[in-house]
Design an enzyme around this catalytic site. Structure first.
Site, PDB file in Angstrom:
ATOM      1  N   ASP A 197       0.809  -1.226   0.000  1.00  0.00           N
ATOM      2  CA  ASP A 197       0.000   0.000   0.000  1.00  0.00           C
ATOM      3  C   ASP A 197       0.841   1.274   0.000  1.00  0.00           C
ATOM      4  O   ASP A 197       0.306   2.369   0.232  1.00  0.00           O
ATOM      5  CB  ASP A 197      -0.935  -0.003   1.230  1.00  0.00           C
ATOM      6  CG  ASP A 197      -2.105  -0.952   1.048  1.00  0.00           C
ATOM      7  OD1 ASP A 197      -2.938  -0.689   0.156  1.00  0.00           O
ATOM      8  OD2 ASP A 197      -2.163  -1.970   1.762  1.00  0.00           O
ATOM      9  N   ASP A 242      -0.677   8.587   3.982  1.00  0.00           N
ATOM     10  CA  ASP A 242      -0.919   8.023   5.310  1.00  0.00           C
ATOM     11  C   ASP A 242       0.331   7.968   6.168  1.00  0.00           C
ATOM     12  O   ASP A 242       0.247   7.769   7.377  1.00  0.00           O
ATOM     13  CB  ASP A 242      -1.546   6.626   5.161  1.00  0.00           C
ATOM     14  CG  ASP A 242      -2.894   6.731   4.484  1.00  0.00           C
ATOM     15  OD1 ASP A 242      -3.657   7.631   4.863  1.00  0.00           O
ATOM     16  OD2 ASP A 242      -3.168   5.950   3.562  1.00  0.00           O
ATOM     17  N   ARG A 270       1.198  -1.701   7.205  1.00  0.00           N
ATOM     18  CA  ARG A 270       1.649  -0.395   6.725  1.00  0.00           C
ATOM     19  C   ARG A 270       2.572   0.312   7.718  1.00  0.00           C
ATOM     20  O   ARG A 270       3.102   1.391   7.410  1.00  0.00           O
ATOM     21  CB  ARG A 270       0.429   0.495   6.402  1.00  0.00           C
ATOM     22  CG  ARG A 270      -0.523  -0.149   5.394  1.00  0.00           C
ATOM     23  CD  ARG A 270      -1.401   0.877   4.736  1.00  0.00           C
ATOM     24  NE  ARG A 270      -0.612   1.872   4.044  1.00  0.00           N
ATOM     25  CZ  ARG A 270      -1.085   3.013   3.554  1.00  0.00           C
ATOM     26  NH1 ARG A 270      -2.370   3.275   3.677  1.00  0.00           N
ATOM     27  NH2 ARG A 270      -0.301   3.881   2.944  1.00  0.00           N
ATOM     28  N   ARG A 272      -8.290   3.309  11.828  1.00  0.00           N
ATOM     29  CA  ARG A 272      -6.831   3.425  11.698  1.00  0.00           C
ATOM     30  C   ARG A 272      -6.219   4.459  12.641  1.00  0.00           C
ATOM     31  O   ARG A 272      -5.001   4.546  12.776  1.00  0.00           O
ATOM     32  CB  ARG A 272      -6.481   3.844  10.262  1.00  0.00           C
ATOM     33  CG  ARG A 272      -6.963   2.896   9.181  1.00  0.00           C
ATOM     34  CD  ARG A 272      -6.171   1.603   9.210  1.00  0.00           C
ATOM     35  NE  ARG A 272      -6.591   0.717   8.145  1.00  0.00           N
ATOM     36  CZ  ARG A 272      -6.175   0.803   6.886  1.00  0.00           C
ATOM     37  NH1 ARG A 272      -5.316   1.745   6.542  1.00  0.00           N
ATOM     38  NH2 ARG A 272      -6.608  -0.042   5.983  1.00  0.00           N
ATOM     39  N   HIS A 297     -11.126   6.362   5.898  1.00  0.00           N
ATOM     40  CA  HIS A 297     -10.457   7.519   6.497  1.00  0.00           C
ATOM     41  C   HIS A 297     -11.406   8.725   6.508  1.00  0.00           C
ATOM     42  O   HIS A 297     -12.290   8.831   5.650  1.00  0.00           O
ATOM     43  CB  HIS A 297      -9.223   7.924   5.679  1.00  0.00           C
ATOM     44  CG  HIS A 297      -8.053   7.006   5.825  1.00  0.00           C
ATOM     45  ND1 HIS A 297      -7.484   6.353   4.764  1.00  0.00           N
ATOM     46  CD2 HIS A 297      -7.318   6.662   6.909  1.00  0.00           C
ATOM     47  CE1 HIS A 297      -6.450   5.636   5.187  1.00  0.00           C
ATOM     48  NE2 HIS A 297      -6.333   5.804   6.489  1.00  0.00           N
ATOM     49  N   CYS A 355      -4.651  10.489  -1.188  1.00  0.00           N
ATOM     50  CA  CYS A 355      -3.757   9.430  -0.692  1.00  0.00           C
ATOM     51  C   CYS A 355      -2.451   9.340  -1.471  1.00  0.00           C
ATOM     52  O   CYS A 355      -1.450   8.853  -0.950  1.00  0.00           O
ATOM     53  CB  CYS A 355      -4.435   8.074  -0.804  1.00  0.00           C
ATOM     54  SG  CYS A 355      -6.199   8.090  -0.632  1.00  0.00           S
TER      55      CYS A 355
HETATM   56  C1  CIR Z   1      -5.344   1.102   2.925  1.00  0.00           C
HETATM   57  O1  CIR Z   1      -6.329   0.411   3.208  1.00  0.00           O
HETATM   58  O2  CIR Z   1      -4.596   1.551   3.775  1.00  0.00           O
HETATM   59  C2  CIR Z   1      -5.064   1.370   1.466  1.00  0.00           C
HETATM   60  N1  CIR Z   1      -5.481   0.260   0.686  1.00  0.00           N
HETATM   61  C3  CIR Z   1      -5.759   2.618   1.013  1.00  0.00           C
HETATM   62  C4  CIR Z   1      -5.256   3.858   1.693  1.00  0.00           C
HETATM   63  C5  CIR Z   1      -5.927   5.085   1.216  1.00  0.00           C
HETATM   64  N2  CIR Z   1      -5.373   6.233   1.838  1.00  0.00           N
HETATM   65  C6  CIR Z   1      -6.065   7.316   2.170  1.00  0.00           C
HETATM   66  O3  CIR Z   1      -7.300   7.332   2.058  1.00  0.00           O
HETATM   67  N3  CIR Z   1      -5.403   8.323   2.694  1.00  0.00           N
END
Ligand code: CIR
Length: 263
Positions: free
Chosen positions: A66, A72, A91, A137, A168, A255
């Site tokens: 990711d 993030d 992550r 998260r 998020h 993201c």
């Molecule tokens: C996750 O689930 O962490 C990733 N597949 C997607 C992250 C998306 N990030 C965001 O919305 N800031």
């Protein structure tokens, strides 16, 4: 109105990895197609660069499926950067990988050490405050540590809830200018944007709430014509970018980059 909340001299993004097929997703709607993902990513970087910003594109990191979702891993403010502590175990290591890149641009880079968790996707920085959504998260301990760290820079921080089943906070909102927010109706209903102008995503187009204002452009995912037309009518300059592959991993426009103007 000043425009410091959407004027950026720099951005950092990271190329999608082959391992992105193993990226996290709430619902499995199939694996992203890497070639298409790379093309969309290149279009996104070109849009950022077209505004005159200096954009660093980091190499793909196969060990973190990711890691293309760099937002993030850190929060970049004018005075310094905060390295996050992602709540998704797969992550966690991504955040520390981001630190050296930010240290070349900032004199102050501080880290969330834990035990709490916080991801950049849950943080919306506006002209007047930093809004943080608690989510699956981002927990209270992570937010408390974040507040202690940014106290040195004197930001007002407000903690709100992210709707259930929304990954998020920023999955459902974006800053359009110093006082205007694009948000889904379900998030706005919580009352968290009282005092801001809010433009709602059109019904059925909630997935475009994760857009970004980057200098002169609003960069939004392609395929949301009614919301796009509302934003055009409101006077925003729009750039649409294909997002079909990132969307399979619950990713959108914010993201894919860290955006900042270090002082
Ligand atoms: C996750 O689930 O962490 C990733 N597949 C997607 C992250 C998306 N990030 C965001 O919305 N800031």
């Amino acid at each position: 109105m000043s425009d410091k909340s959407f004027t950026f001299s720099h951005a950092i993004s990271r190329k999608p990895s082959r391992s992105s097929v193993d990226g996290l997703r709430a619902v499995n709607v199939g694996a992203p197609d890497l070639a298409r993902f790379e093309q969309h990513h290149a279009d996104y970087v070109a849009a950022l660069r077209s505004t005159g910003a200096e954009v660093t594109v980091l190499d793909a990191m196969e060990e973190f499926p990711d890691s293309v979702f760099v937002e993030d891993a850190a929060l970049c403010l004018q005075e310094g950067a905060v390295i996050m502590r992602p709540g998704a175990p797969t992550r966690l290591g991504e955040a520390r990988e981001m630190a050296p890149h930010l240290e070349t641009l900032y004199s102050e880079v501080v880290c969330i050490e834990g035990p709490g968790f916080i991801e950049g996707g849950d943080i919306l920085t506006t002209e007047r405050e930093i809004l943080i959504g608690l989510s699956a998260r981002t927990d209270k301990a992570g937010v408390d540590e974040f507040i202690r760290l940014v106290d040195r820079w004197r930001y007002a921080v407000r903690v709100v809830d992210t709707p259930p089943d929304v990954l998020h906070f920023k999955t459902d909102c974006s800053l359009l200018d110093g006082e205007t927010i694009l948000a889904t109706k379900r998030l706005d209903r919580s009352g968290c944007f009282k005092g801001y102008n809010v433009i709602h995503t059109a019904d059925g187009e909630e997935a475009c709430a994760n857009s970004i204002r980057f200098n002169n452009l609003v960069i939004m995912p392609a395929g949301f014509p009614r919301t796009r037309d509302q934003l055009l009518a409101a006077g925003y300059e729009i750039r649409e970018i294909g997002n079909s592959e990132a969307a399979k991993l619950d990713g959108g426009m914010s993201c894919l980059s860290l955006r900042f103007s270090p002082s």
